[in-house]
Design an enzyme around this catalytic site. Structure first.
Site, PDB file in Angstrom:
ATOM      1  N   GLU A 121       0.832  -1.201   0.000  1.00 13.83           N
ATOM      2  CA  GLU A 121       0.000   0.000   0.000  1.00 13.83           C
ATOM      3  C   GLU A 121       0.867   1.253   0.000  1.00 13.83           C
ATOM      4  O   GLU A 121       2.083   1.193   0.229  1.00 13.83           O
ATOM      5  CB  GLU A 121      -0.922  -0.001   1.223  1.00 13.83           C
ATOM      6  CG  GLU A 121      -0.181  -0.056   2.550  1.00 13.83           C
ATOM      7  CD  GLU A 121      -1.095  -0.390   3.729  1.00 13.83           C
ATOM      8  OE1 GLU A 121      -2.102  -1.083   3.524  1.00 13.83           O
ATOM      9  OE2 GLU A 121      -0.777   0.036   4.852  1.00 13.83           O
ATOM     10  N   LYS A 123       2.411   4.785   1.306  1.00 14.14           N
ATOM     11  CA  LYS A 123       2.751   5.399   2.596  1.00 14.14           C
ATOM     12  C   LYS A 123       2.424   6.895   2.492  1.00 14.14           C
ATOM     13  O   LYS A 123       3.203   7.684   1.957  1.00 14.14           O
ATOM     14  CB  LYS A 123       4.223   5.195   2.942  1.00 14.14           C
ATOM     15  CG  LYS A 123       4.570   5.682   4.350  1.00 14.14           C
ATOM     16  CD  LYS A 123       6.029   5.420   4.689  1.00 14.14           C
ATOM     17  CE  LYS A 123       6.319   5.809   6.133  1.00 14.14           C
ATOM     18  NZ  LYS A 123       6.034   7.221   6.416  1.00 14.14           N
ATOM     19  N   ASP A 125       1.852  10.777   3.217  1.00 21.66           N
ATOM     20  CA  ASP A 125       2.605  11.774   3.964  1.00 21.66           C
ATOM     21  C   ASP A 125       1.618  12.710   4.645  1.00 21.66           C
ATOM     22  O   ASP A 125       1.330  13.810   4.168  1.00 21.66           O
ATOM     23  CB  ASP A 125       3.531  12.552   3.023  1.00 21.66           C
ATOM     24  CG  ASP A 125       4.608  13.300   3.784  1.00 21.66           C
ATOM     25  OD1 ASP A 125       4.741  13.069   4.992  1.00 21.66           O
ATOM     26  OD2 ASP A 125       5.309  14.116   3.163  1.00 21.66           O
ATOM     27  N   TYR A 237      -7.636   8.315   4.415  1.00 17.66           N
ATOM     28  CA  TYR A 237      -7.599   6.936   3.923  1.00 17.66           C
ATOM     29  C   TYR A 237      -7.398   6.008   5.119  1.00 17.66           C
ATOM     30  O   TYR A 237      -6.574   6.281   6.007  1.00 17.66           O
ATOM     31  CB  TYR A 237      -6.449   6.710   2.942  1.00 17.66           C
ATOM     32  CG  TYR A 237      -6.810   6.950   1.494  1.00 17.66           C
ATOM     33  CD1 TYR A 237      -7.927   6.345   0.914  1.00 17.66           C
ATOM     34  CD2 TYR A 237      -6.027   7.778   0.695  1.00 17.66           C
ATOM     35  CE1 TYR A 237      -8.255   6.560  -0.413  1.00 17.66           C
ATOM     36  CE2 TYR A 237      -6.343   7.998  -0.636  1.00 17.66           C
ATOM     37  CZ  TYR A 237      -7.458   7.388  -1.181  1.00 17.66           C
ATOM     38  OH  TYR A 237      -7.778   7.601  -2.496  1.00 17.66           O
ATOM     39  N   LYS A 328      10.923   3.397   1.709  1.00 16.42           N
ATOM     40  CA  LYS A 328      10.894   4.809   1.344  1.00 16.42           C
ATOM     41  C   LYS A 328      11.300   5.040  -0.115  1.00 16.42           C
ATOM     42  O   LYS A 328      11.998   4.240  -0.741  1.00 16.42           O
ATOM     43  CB  LYS A 328      11.830   5.614   2.252  1.00 16.42           C
ATOM     44  CG  LYS A 328      11.344   5.739   3.683  1.00 16.42           C
ATOM     45  CD  LYS A 328      10.117   6.640   3.769  1.00 16.42           C
ATOM     46  CE  LYS A 328       9.873   7.109   5.198  1.00 16.42           C
ATOM     47  NZ  LYS A 328      10.730   8.197   5.631  1.00 16.42           N
ATOM     48  N   CYS A 422      21.779  43.790 -16.585  1.00 17.24           N
ATOM     49  CA  CYS A 422      21.933  42.379 -16.958  1.00 17.24           C
ATOM     50  C   CYS A 422      23.331  41.905 -16.581  1.00 17.24           C
ATOM     51  O   CYS A 422      24.327  42.526 -16.967  1.00 17.24           O
ATOM     52  CB  CYS A 422      21.708  42.220 -18.460  1.00 17.24           C
ATOM     53  SG  CYS A 422      22.062  40.559 -19.071  1.00 17.24           S
ATOM     54  N   CYS A 425      25.438  41.077 -20.091  1.00 18.19           N
ATOM     55  CA  CYS A 425      25.895  42.085 -21.055  1.00 18.19           C
ATOM     56  C   CYS A 425      25.958  43.501 -20.495  1.00 18.19           C
ATOM     57  O   CYS A 425      26.455  44.408 -21.165  1.00 18.19           O
ATOM     58  CB  CYS A 425      25.012  42.066 -22.305  1.00 18.19           C
ATOM     59  SG  CYS A 425      23.327  42.693 -22.017  1.00 18.19           S
ATOM     60  N   CYS A 440      16.266  41.756 -19.643  1.00 12.88           N
ATOM     61  CA  CYS A 440      17.403  42.471 -20.217  1.00 12.88           C
ATOM     62  C   CYS A 440      16.951  43.194 -21.479  1.00 12.88           C
ATOM     63  O   CYS A 440      16.232  42.625 -22.314  1.00 12.88           O
ATOM     64  CB  CYS A 440      18.517  41.486 -20.543  1.00 12.88           C
ATOM     65  SG  CYS A 440      19.836  42.172 -21.554  1.00 12.88           S
ATOM     66  N   CYS A 446      23.187  40.850 -26.070  1.00 11.89           N
ATOM     67  CA  CYS A 446      23.324  39.981 -24.897  1.00 11.89           C
ATOM     68  C   CYS A 446      23.666  38.549 -25.295  1.00 11.89           C
ATOM     69  O   CYS A 446      22.961  37.924 -26.093  1.00 11.89           O
ATOM     70  CB  CYS A 446      22.027  39.994 -24.090  1.00 11.89           C
ATOM     71  SG  CYS A 446      22.114  39.022 -22.579  1.00 11.89           S
TER      72      CYS A 446
END
Length: 685
Positions: A121, A123, A125, A237, A328, A422, A425, A440, A446
């Site tokens: 099943e 796990k 969290d 659940y 896990k 920027c 450049c 920019c 650039c």
């Protein structure tokens, strides 16, 4: 007051009907009536219970709304301890093999004996929960606590739609404790955080966003005000049980889970039977592939010996069952330290702050960088160099900083500020009104935007360079053959033939295409420069209005606003582009390379009636959307601002106009309704 028999029967029938439809909606995800019909039945039962309080029962659907604010949680001693299970630290397939080998060894099974049957099943969290039912009715919900003593959170759990207040079906034990997980779906978590952000933006105090769904679920379960808990959507659940008195007997774990499901409790569809280690490995791998697509967070899978007799035989070790293990997956969140905050410049010129991290293994890979998205997000999370942060990576999603561990902040850590130039450049980086990102402005120069700029310039609707595709541009830029647009017209046959998979014939065709592209039109050239917000239509309008490129380059924002369909955002963008010396230099070099077009005298345009005027929109207009009104105003030359000030000329107010209207009235700014707006646009006001 005596309760009429008909009302008593109707209340009983309504409770059963509402329990049935709640099960269909929350547990089976298959509602059989519209929400409005459910609400109608609910209100009818509510009215009966208000008229005859004696009708009210603890398991009534109306009791999901919660009760009075609690002063604290009462302690609950578990009749059967809520024990944790062992975690298999080997996240690879061998984790399942290790568990199966231990079980077979404990059971004395030899090679060649039949495989052990397991239940596999998810796990979840979330937060472990014990639900106690007596005679089929929910009487108590308690957290795990220390395994022996938990907290009574019954009022809050009553607000969870997936938890039945009354069980249904046959052979329900007089006493039944159900073990399971309270969790929050990802979509519900996002909605909750969006609501929290709105509260914070409105100035609400003591509000915050939640780090992840598990924390949000735990916070909701332990909320002392059930009314607030009800606003935080939780799910449930079932995966096990505690005390059971009476009822049928069961031989397997899976059989009992199916009974829980039949009695109205939600059991995950991903719970399956597995024979031996191979099936466990297959399950672990399948869930791992699907993990990011699940609507909720999991951090692994759980294996349990299916036979209850074998579970009893295997027993426990140091209060952990020998017959179960949690296998896990790689953690999707980890703690690490921010070593620096760099600025990444994308192909379109977007500047993105990126946290450079002390390397950390998260989500199955070693992560060294995490996106902070934009200035607002970096400021909202208040990420600073030296901070300890929670980093999340799920699947192929780009790693991101979830939150800062504020108590570990280094004294004197400076707040992050977005650079206005920027880093690649040196061109100005600007953030337009209403935009989240800095960009920019040195698009032609650039280095970060080089490939994008060349491809845009060479496309069919711009300079139309035959034979210059994405792969070839990538190859030439990576080889250093091209650095800026003028380099295209300085290419020689030898340069091209030296490239991988470039024959002499293909090179000659490309050179011919480049030579042909030198003769173009002003609209095509303008569009090819890749100025932000300047599409083909705007390029044509600019060329028609000014006639000459130099006139466009020298025009200020006010002059640009005279062009039909050019509003403040476009005008500012065009002006900023030509204010960058790098861009001007590239244009002059293109001219020197022979790129040319016919120029003409400017086409006289009638002045726009609202040029120089600032207008603010607020509220809902009767027939115009906010975007439609904005487009009409900008087409008339007005600047549409987001806030009211002394410089505001008009405020257009619709229904439910708020603080902007109040501020306009306080400052004496002219206020118009939709009719007044239309008159203004028509030049009648």
């Amino acid at each position: 007051m005596a309760i009429p028999a008909g009302d008593q029967e109707r209340a009983d029938a309504l409770r059963e009907l509402l329990h049935h439809h709640a099960h269909q909606y929350y547990v089976l995800d298959a509602p059989s009536i519209p929400d409005a019909e459910y609400d109608k039945l609910f209100r009818e039962l509510q009215a009966l219970e208000e008229k005859y309080p004696e009708l009210l029962t603890p398991d009534s659907p109306t009791q999901r709304v919660g009760g009075a604010i609690l002063e604290g949680f009462a302690k609950v001693r578990h009749q059967v301890a809520m024990l944790s299970i062992r975690t298999e630290t080997d996240i690879e397939a061998s984790g399942a093999q290790n568990f199966d080998l231990r079980v077979r060894r404990e059971l004395g099974l030899k090679e060649g004996d039949p495989p052990v049957e397991y239940v596999a099943e998810l796990k979840f969290d979330g937060l472990a929960m014990n639900l106690r039912y007596e005679d089929g009715r929910l009487v108590q919900a308690a957290t795990r606590g220390d395994g022996e003593i938990g907290e009574d959170v019954t009022q809050n759990i009553r607000t969870v739609g997936q938890v039945p207040l009354k069980l249904h079906g046959k052979d329900i034990p007089p006493v039944l404790e159900v073990r399971g997980e309270v969790y929050m779906r990802r979509d519900d978590f996002e909605k909750l955080n969006e609501l929290q952000r709105e509260k914070i933006a409105r100035g609400a105090k003591n509000e915050k966003t939640f780090v992840n769904p598990r924390n949000a679920a735990a916070g909701a379960v332990r909320q002392l005000d059930p009314a607030i808990a009800r606003q935080r959507p939780l799910s449930f659940y079932a995966y096990g049980w505690g005390q059971i008195e009476g009822g049928p007997t069961f031989e397997t774990h899976y059989e009992l889970l199916q009974a829980l499901k039949a009695w109205g409790l939600p059991v995950s569809e991903r719970t399956v039977l597995a024979n031996g280690a191979d099936d466990l490995i297959a399950y672990h791998q399948a869930v791992g592939r699907d993990r990011d697509g699940l609507p909720f967070d999991i951090d692994g899978v759980v294996y349990k010996v299916n036979s209850l007799a074998l579970q009893k035989q295997l027993g426990f070790v140091t209060r952990e069952p020998r017959w179960a293990v949690a296998h896990k997956f790689p953690a999707q969140e980890q703690l690490t330290t921010v070593e620096a905050i760099d600025i990444y410049v994308g192909r379109t010129g977007k500047l993105t702050p990126v946290a450079r991290l002390q390397p950390v293994f998260v989500g199955g890979v070693t992560v060294t960088n995490a996106t902070l998205h934009n200035e607002d997000e970096a400021r909202r999370k208040d990420v600073r160099v030296g901070d300890t942060v929670i980093v999340r990576r799920a699947g192929d999603v780009i790693p991101e900083v979830v939150s800062v561990v504020a108590e570990k902040r280094v004294p004197g850590a400076a707040q992050f500020t977005m650079p206005h130039t920027c880093p690649v450049c040196g061109s100005a980086a600007v953030r337009e009104e209403g935009e989240a990102d800095y960009r920019c402005t040195g698009g032609l120069f650039c280095g970060a935007q080089r490939k994008q700029a060349i491809l845009h310039f060479a496309q069919r609707r711009a300079l139309d360079v035959e034979g210059l595709g994405e792969k070839l541009v990538d190859q030439m830029v990576e080889a250093g053959v091209i650095r800026t647009l003028p380099d295209l017209y300085r290419l020689g046959l030898a340069n091209l033939v030296a490239l991988e998979r470039m024959g002499e014939k293909s090179a000659q065709n490309l050179l011919a295409g480049l030579e042909q592209s030198k003769s173009t039109t002003l609209p095509r050239f303008l569009y090819g420069l890749g100025i932000r917000h300047v599409g083909e239509s705007t390029a044509r309008d600019l060329a028609r209005h000014f006639g000459k490129l130099d006139a466009i380059m020298e025009a200020g924002v006010e002059r640009l606003l005279e062009v039909p369909d050019v509003g403040p955002i476009v005008a500012e963008s065009v002006h900023a582009f030509f204010q960058q010396p790098h861009n001007v230099e590239v244009i002059e070099q293109l001219r020197a390379c022979g790129v040319h077009w016919e120029e003409s005298e400017p086409v006289a345009q009638a002045p726009k009636p609202l040029t120089g005027k600032t207008v603010v929109l607020t509220g809902t207009l009767p027939t115009l959307s906010r975007d439609e009104a904005k487009e009409m105003l900008e087409a008339a030359g007005a600047k549409v601002a987001g806030s009211v000030s002394k410089k505001t000329d008009y405020v257009v107010a619709g229904a439910e106009a708020g603080s902007k209207l109040e501020k306009a009235q306080a400052l004496g700014v002219a206020v118009l309704d939709e009719e007044g707006l239309r008159k203004l646009l028509a030049g009648a006001a």
